[in-house]
Design a protein around this motif. Structure first.
Motif, PDB file in Angstrom:
ATOM      1  N   LEU A 188     -27.879   1.282  37.997  1.00 44.33           N
ATOM      2  CA  LEU A 188     -26.787   2.687  37.100  1.00 44.33           C
ATOM      3  C   LEU A 188     -25.596   2.006  38.034  1.00 44.33           C
ATOM      4  CD1 LEU A 188     -27.234   4.910  35.156  1.00 44.33           C
ATOM      5  CD2 LEU A 188     -27.482   5.804  37.392  1.00 44.33           C
ATOM      6  N   GLU A 189     -24.276   2.299  37.638  1.00 46.57           N
ATOM      7  CA  GLU A 189     -23.172   2.716  37.471  1.00 46.57           C
ATOM      8  C   GLU A 189     -22.609   3.961  36.850  1.00 46.57           C
ATOM      9  OE1 GLU A 189     -19.129  -0.036  39.162  1.00 46.57           O
ATOM     10  OE2 GLU A 189     -20.954  -0.656  38.386  1.00 46.57           O
ATOM     11  N   VAL A 190     -22.320   4.722  37.515  1.00 47.29           N
ATOM     12  CA  VAL A 190     -21.590   6.541  36.846  1.00 47.29           C
ATOM     13  C   VAL A 190     -20.473   6.187  37.725  1.00 47.29           C
ATOM     14  CG1 VAL A 190     -21.010   8.508  36.664  1.00 47.29           C
ATOM     15  CG2 VAL A 190     -23.883   7.205  36.946  1.00 47.29           C
ATOM     16  N   TRP A 198     -25.204   0.404  32.568  1.00 48.25           N
ATOM     17  CA  TRP A 198     -26.947  -0.095  33.442  1.00 48.25           C
ATOM     18  C   TRP A 198     -27.367  -1.204  33.452  1.00 48.25           C
ATOM     19  CZ3 TRP A 198     -30.843   2.034  34.982  1.00 48.25           C
ATOM     20  CH2 TRP A 198     -32.475   2.125  34.559  1.00 48.25           C
ATOM     21  N   GLY A 199     -27.995  -1.999  34.637  1.00 48.89           N
ATOM     22  CA  GLY A 199     -28.633  -2.893  34.514  1.00 48.89           C
ATOM     23  C   GLY A 199     -27.659  -3.670  33.948  1.00 48.89           C
ATOM     24  N   GLU A 200     -28.397  -5.452  34.487  1.00 54.60           N
ATOM     25  CA  GLU A 200     -27.644  -6.840  34.477  1.00 54.60           C
ATOM     26  C   GLU A 200     -26.614  -7.026  33.409  1.00 54.60           C
ATOM     27  OE1 GLU A 200     -30.762  -6.025  34.935  1.00 54.60           O
ATOM     28  OE2 GLU A 200     -31.163  -6.395  36.716  1.00 54.60           O
ATOM     29  N   LYS A 201     -26.511  -6.508  32.018  1.00 52.32           N
ATOM     30  CA  LYS A 201     -26.158  -6.317  31.053  1.00 52.32           C
ATOM     31  C   LYS A 201     -24.678  -5.240  31.242  1.00 52.32           C
ATOM     32  CE  LYS A 201     -29.623  -9.343  28.660  1.00 52.32           C
ATOM     33  NZ  LYS A 201     -30.140  -9.578  27.549  1.00 52.32           N
ATOM     34  N   SER A 202     -24.538  -4.984  31.918  1.00 52.72           N
ATOM     35  CA  SER A 202     -24.240  -3.798  31.846  1.00 52.72           C
ATOM     36  C   SER A 202     -24.024  -3.390  30.503  1.00 52.72           C
ATOM     37  CB  SER A 202     -22.528  -4.170  31.887  1.00 52.72           C
ATOM     38  OG  SER A 202     -22.906  -4.721  33.353  1.00 52.72           O
ATOM     39  N   VAL A 203     -24.720  -2.565  29.298  1.00 51.03           N
ATOM     40  CA  VAL A 203     -24.326  -2.017  28.419  1.00 51.03           C
ATOM     41  C   VAL A 203     -24.382  -0.840  28.755  1.00 51.03           C
ATOM     42  CG1 VAL A 203     -26.044  -3.210  27.208  1.00 51.03           C
ATOM     43  CG2 VAL A 203     -26.913  -1.540  28.671  1.00 51.03           C
ATOM     44  N   SER A 243     -35.281   2.153  27.362  1.00 51.22           N
ATOM     45  CA  SER A 243     -34.854   1.013  28.475  1.00 51.22           C
ATOM     46  C   SER A 243     -35.127   1.430  30.210  1.00 51.22           C
ATOM     47  CB  SER A 243     -33.225   0.642  27.686  1.00 51.22           C
ATOM     48  OG  SER A 243     -32.580   1.859  29.228  1.00 51.22           O
ATOM     49  N   GLY A 244     -35.829   1.455  29.675  1.00 53.54           N
ATOM     50  CA  GLY A 244     -36.560   2.358  31.575  1.00 53.54           C
ATOM     51  C   GLY A 244     -35.832   3.143  32.764  1.00 53.54           C
ATOM     52  N   VAL A 245     -35.727   4.299  31.396  1.00 50.73           N
ATOM     53  CA  VAL A 245     -35.096   5.265  32.760  1.00 50.73           C
ATOM     54  C   VAL A 245     -36.190   6.731  32.016  1.00 50.73           C
ATOM     55  CG1 VAL A 245     -33.439   7.132  32.535  1.00 50.73           C
ATOM     56  CG2 VAL A 245     -32.283   5.251  32.206  1.00 50.73           C
ATOM     57  N   GLY A 246     -36.909   7.060  34.199  1.00 53.93           N
ATOM     58  CA  GLY A 246     -37.907   7.907  33.547  1.00 53.93           C
ATOM     59  C   GLY A 246     -37.454   8.992  34.066  1.00 53.93           C
ATOM     60  N   ARG A 247     -37.845  10.462  33.848  1.00 52.55           N
ATOM     61  CA  ARG A 247     -36.903  11.580  34.953  1.00 52.55           C
ATOM     62  C   ARG A 247     -37.896  12.568  34.587  1.00 52.55           C
ATOM     63  NH1 ARG A 247     -32.613  15.559  32.425  1.00 52.55           N
ATOM     64  NH2 ARG A 247     -32.742  16.682  34.251  1.00 52.55           N
TER      65      ARG A 247
END
Length: 246
Positions: free
Chosen positions: A5-7, A63-68, A81-85
């Protein structure tokens, strides 16, 4: 370690108040991170942005390896896509058993027909047993969730999230209202979970953060004030002034 994750340069205002101000944050694919900071620092808004609940005014969330871009996805798509809270107050199905709560959370096809016709397979039951072991509720599988202690409900909810096989788990103040023993067990669960996924823990309890023994990000007025080990950030004069000195 690859970035999950990159914000980058994210800002958001509510009625003129800048809740998040040019925030940049990233986390690797199997990393444990604690986020601390005073009330109003932007910790909850940060989680709202990552999960799609709040849309920022500017910036990128990759998000992720594909940088979506997560900003182009709905809340449901982000969850898929795999974000749990996990929120502060545990939300479990109180009139269902621990086993039933975990079974209903497993990552399986979720069409209305498959939900109606769902019968757990041996593989599903095995997965639930493994999850119950991981969260320390393997001797409570037949108990109703409503009968569990506060700490046990928190562990069950973490287990329900892990059942969905998230790649990033956001956990909001898990230690609140727990006994010392429960807090220690919660630490163990989160440290173990972070071996195979990213786990971000927002917490006020410094002893709990110390036991996590991970990198700490300090937020203040919506941006990163300091980052590093707990000893490093707690020795930072700015952090002492705005947070620890209170």
């Amino acid at each position: 370690m690859s970035m999950l994750l990159e914000v980058s340069g994210v800002s958001v205002s509510f009625d003129g108040f800048k809740a998040i101000n040019n925030l940049s944050f990233n986390i690797g694919s199997s990393e444990l991170r604690a986020i601390i900071g005073p009330n109003g620092a932007g910790k909850t808004t940060f989680m709202d942005i990552v999960t799609g609940k709040t849309r920022p005014d500017e910036g990128r969330v990759i998000w992720g390896e594909k940088s979506v871009s997560l900003l182009k996805m709905s809340e449901a798509q982000i969850a898929q896509s795999g974000v749990g809270r996990k929120f502060q107050k545990p939300t479990v199905f109180e009139d269902q058993t621990v086993q039933e709560n975990l079974l209903v959370s497993l990552k399986n096809p979720r069409g209305w027909l498959s939900v109606l016709t769902y019968r757990p397979t041996a593989e599903d039951l095995g997965r639930v047993d493994a999850l119950a072991e991981e969260i320390g509720l393997n001797d409570q599988l037949t108990r109703l969730a409503g009968e569990l202690s506060h700490g046990q409900k928190q562990w069950l909810e973490i287990g329900m999230l892990l059942a969905q096989e998230p790649r990033l788990l956001l956990v909001d103040e898990p230690a609140a209202g727990m006994t010392v023993t429960e807090r220690q067990h919660t630490t163990d669960i989160l440290v173990e979970a972070a071996k195979t996924r990213a786990v971000v823990v927002v917490e006020h309890d410094m002893e709990f953060v110390r036991r996590l023994n991970c990198k700490v990000t300090v937020l203040h007025e919506g941006s990163v004030l300091a980052e590093g080990s707990l000893d490093h950030v707690t020795a930072n004069q700015d952090v002492i002034d705005v947070y620890l000195g209170r």
